[in-house]
Each structure stands twice: as C-alpha cells, then as structure tokens.
Design a protein around this motif. Structure first.
Motif, PDB file in Angstrom:
ATOM      1  N   LYS A  55      96.183 -42.342  99.781  1.00 20.75           N
ATOM      2  CA  LYS A  55      97.502 -42.560 100.381  1.00 20.75           C
ATOM      3  C   LYS A  55      98.564 -41.767  99.625  1.00 20.75           C
ATOM      4  CE  LYS A  55      96.153 -47.266 101.629  1.00 20.75           C
ATOM      5  NZ  LYS A  55      96.443 -48.708 101.433  1.00 20.75           N
ATOM      6  N   ASP A 148     102.472 -49.243  95.015  1.00 16.21           N
ATOM      7  CA  ASP A 148     101.564 -49.624  96.094  1.00 16.21           C
ATOM      8  C   ASP A 148     101.328 -51.134  96.046  1.00 16.21           C
ATOM      9  OD1 ASP A 148      99.849 -49.135  98.283  1.00 16.21           O
ATOM     10  OD2 ASP A 148      98.092 -49.064  96.988  1.00 16.21           O
ATOM     11  N   CYS A 168     109.211 -55.046  97.337  1.00 20.75           N
ATOM     12  CA  CYS A 168     109.646 -53.658  97.444  1.00 20.75           C
ATOM     13  C   CYS A 168     111.114 -53.515  97.047  1.00 20.75           C
ATOM     14  CB  CYS A 168     109.421 -53.154  98.872  1.00 20.75           C
ATOM     15  SG  CYS A 168     109.688 -51.378  99.069  1.00 20.75           S
ATOM     16  N   LYS A 188     105.212 -49.043  99.235  1.00 17.96           N
ATOM     17  CA  LYS A 188     104.599 -49.620 100.428  1.00 17.96           C
ATOM     18  C   LYS A 188     105.463 -50.742 100.979  1.00 17.96           C
ATOM     19  CE  LYS A 188     100.755 -52.005  99.873  1.00 17.96           C
ATOM     20  NZ  LYS A 188      99.314 -52.147  99.640  1.00 17.96           N
ATOM     21  N   LYS A 213     103.363 -43.291 107.777  1.00 15.70           N
ATOM     22  CA  LYS A 213     102.058 -43.954 107.712  1.00 15.70           C
ATOM     23  C   LYS A 213     101.016 -42.856 107.488  1.00 15.70           C
ATOM     24  CE  LYS A 213      99.089 -47.293 110.115  1.00 15.70           C
ATOM     25  NZ  LYS A 213      99.203 -48.375 109.101  1.00 15.70           N
ATOM     26  N   SER A 217      96.015 -44.741 105.485  1.00 16.82           N
ATOM     27  CA  SER A 217      96.392 -46.122 105.775  1.00 16.82           C
ATOM     28  C   SER A 217      95.664 -46.565 107.038  1.00 16.82           C
ATOM     29  CB  SER A 217      97.904 -46.230 105.978  1.00 16.82           C
ATOM     30  OG  SER A 217      98.294 -47.556 106.209  1.00 16.82           O
ATOM     31  N   GLU A 223     100.976 -51.752 107.326  1.00 15.28           N
ATOM     32  CA  GLU A 223     101.655 -51.112 106.208  1.00 15.28           C
ATOM     33  C   GLU A 223     102.153 -49.723 106.573  1.00 15.28           C
ATOM     34  OE1 GLU A 223      98.889 -50.670 102.945  1.00 15.28           O
ATOM     35  OE2 GLU A 223      98.074 -48.816 103.761  1.00 15.28           O
ATOM     36  N   PHE A 225     104.815 -46.506 104.404  1.00 14.31           N
ATOM     37  CA  PHE A 225     105.384 -46.158 103.110  1.00 14.31           C
ATOM     38  C   PHE A 225     106.764 -45.553 103.299  1.00 14.31           C
ATOM     39  CE2 PHE A 225     100.960 -46.596 102.335  1.00 14.31           C
ATOM     40  CZ  PHE A 225     100.864 -47.086 101.045  1.00 14.31           C
TER      41      PHE A 225
END
Length: 235
Positions: A55, A148, A168, A188, A213, A217, A223, A225
């Motif tokens: 990722k 992450d 986050c 993430k 994404k 992923s 999820e 990012f």
C-alpha cells in the motif's frame, strides 16, 4: 501448487479452506482470503512483513514523498512493512553514495523485530511529550509522517468508523507538531461521512490533500488513504 487445465490454458486453482470444529465462519473466510491473496503471496516472496507494505509502496510510486534524505516517522509501525519500504527509498542505509541519507523512525505500542536501517521505539504517540521524544530521536523535524493504524474492531460498523477517524485525527495533530514545513502526512481512513472534519482540517494545514485507494487495498474494504502534501508549518 495444483493446476487445472481448461480449453483456455492453465490457471491456478483457488484454495478452499474447510471449516474446522471450534473455528468461526469469519475466521475460515479470513484464512481462505489470505491463502488466495496475491499480495500476501508477493509479500512472502519479496520478504516483506505483510501485504500492507504494498500500500505504501504504491502510494509512494504515485506521489513520491519517500525521497533520498527524507526523515520519516511511521506511527503504529508493527510489524514493520511500511518501514521496510521506506528504508531503501530514503537511502537510510546510505547504500547510494551519491544520494542524501535519510532516517526511518518507527513507533508502536508493542516492540517489533529489529529492522536494518530503521530505528524503532515502544511509544504511545498520544502521550504527553511524545512529539518531543520523536524530534529528539530524529535530531529535528520529520519530512514525512505516515500511519497505517486501525483501531481495534468492535464489530459495530459505525463505532469502528468513528474510532479510526479519531485515531487518524490524533495522528494528524501529532504530524502538525513534528513535521517540517513542506512535509507530507499519509494515513489510513475509512470511507464514509465522518471524516469531513478531518478533511477540512488537513486542507487548512496542507497545500494539497488527496484521497486514494491503492490497488493493494482490498476491493471489499472501506479503507482509503489520505495523502496531504506541502505542510504550511506552525502558526
């Protein structure tokens, strides 16, 4: 590995996992997904500590923030896959003599197996003075803060979503304290409505905020990012 021959040529058989006494259906499905995940297989072949390494690799291929000489902080770094990707890209081992030498610093609540080129510490990044400790270990501010991390799952979708957004946001505020002007924050998040305030906050602090994404992923995962570049510095 078993193969199947058809009129269209050879293709790999999908591994099926039989249910076992005492094993939940969710555990069986997870194990089956792991056994058939091409990124899990690639991680094993290429020596990464987990599929998550791909990722950050794909995100950096797109946005180029892990450059030689960069000082990187990896929050919640266990088991160390993101650090593994960062070490050669920032030239932490100094193997490219003509390039600047970077630093990779990982922090986590648990100890991780030592990794060449990365410095790791057992630390709760939300504790008082954690930012001061990180800057002391780095010998200055960071160019990249990445995360992450995911909060422990409760099984309740909305609750889990709010937890990971809160985590986050905490990582973002930590980044504000340790980033160098012009720095990058990568973290993430989960797709949904609750991250609106986080997006507004990041747009105030960075010149550009992108939501991505990466291919690594899983398609069935919510999820994504956030990649925020061009930190505007301390007010």
């Amino acid at each position: 590995m078993a193969k199947e021959i058809s009129g269209r040529g050879q293709r790999e058989l999908r591994v099926k996992v039989k249910s076992a006494r005492g094993r939940k259906l969710s555990s069986t499905l997870w194990l089956e997904r792991q056994l058939n995940d091409p990124y899990v297989k690639r991680a094993q072949v290429e020596g990464f500590r987990g599929r998550a390494a791909f990722k950050i690799l794909e995100l950096d291929d797109k946005f180029r923030f892990l450059v030689p000489g960069a000082r990187v902080v990896d929050l919640g770094c266990a088991p160390g896959g993101w650090c593994q990707v960062a070490v050669p890209r920032v030239n932490a081992l100094g193997e490219r003599k003509s390039k600047a030498v970077g630093r990779v610093l990982g922090v986590d609540l648990q100890e991780i197996e030592p990794l060449a080129g990365a410095e790791t510490h057992t630390l709760d990044f939300m504790e008082d003075d954690a930012d001061l400790k990180v800057k002391e270990w780095l010998g200055g501010r960071a160019d990249v803060v990445m995360s992450d991390m995911a909060a422990s799952a409760s099984g309740h979708k909305q609750t889990d979503h709010l937890r990971i957004i809160a985590l986050c946001e905490a990582a973002a505020y930590f980044a504000f304290d340790v980033l160098e002007e012009g720095g990058t924050f990568v973290a993430k998040v989960l797709a949904g409505g609750a991250e609106g305030d986080l997006q507004k906050l990041l747009k105030m602090k960075f010149t550009k905020v992108m939501n991505v994404k990466p291919p690594a992923s899983r398609a069935d995962s919510s999820e994504k990012f956030v990649v925020a570049t061009g930190f505007k510095g301390q007010e």
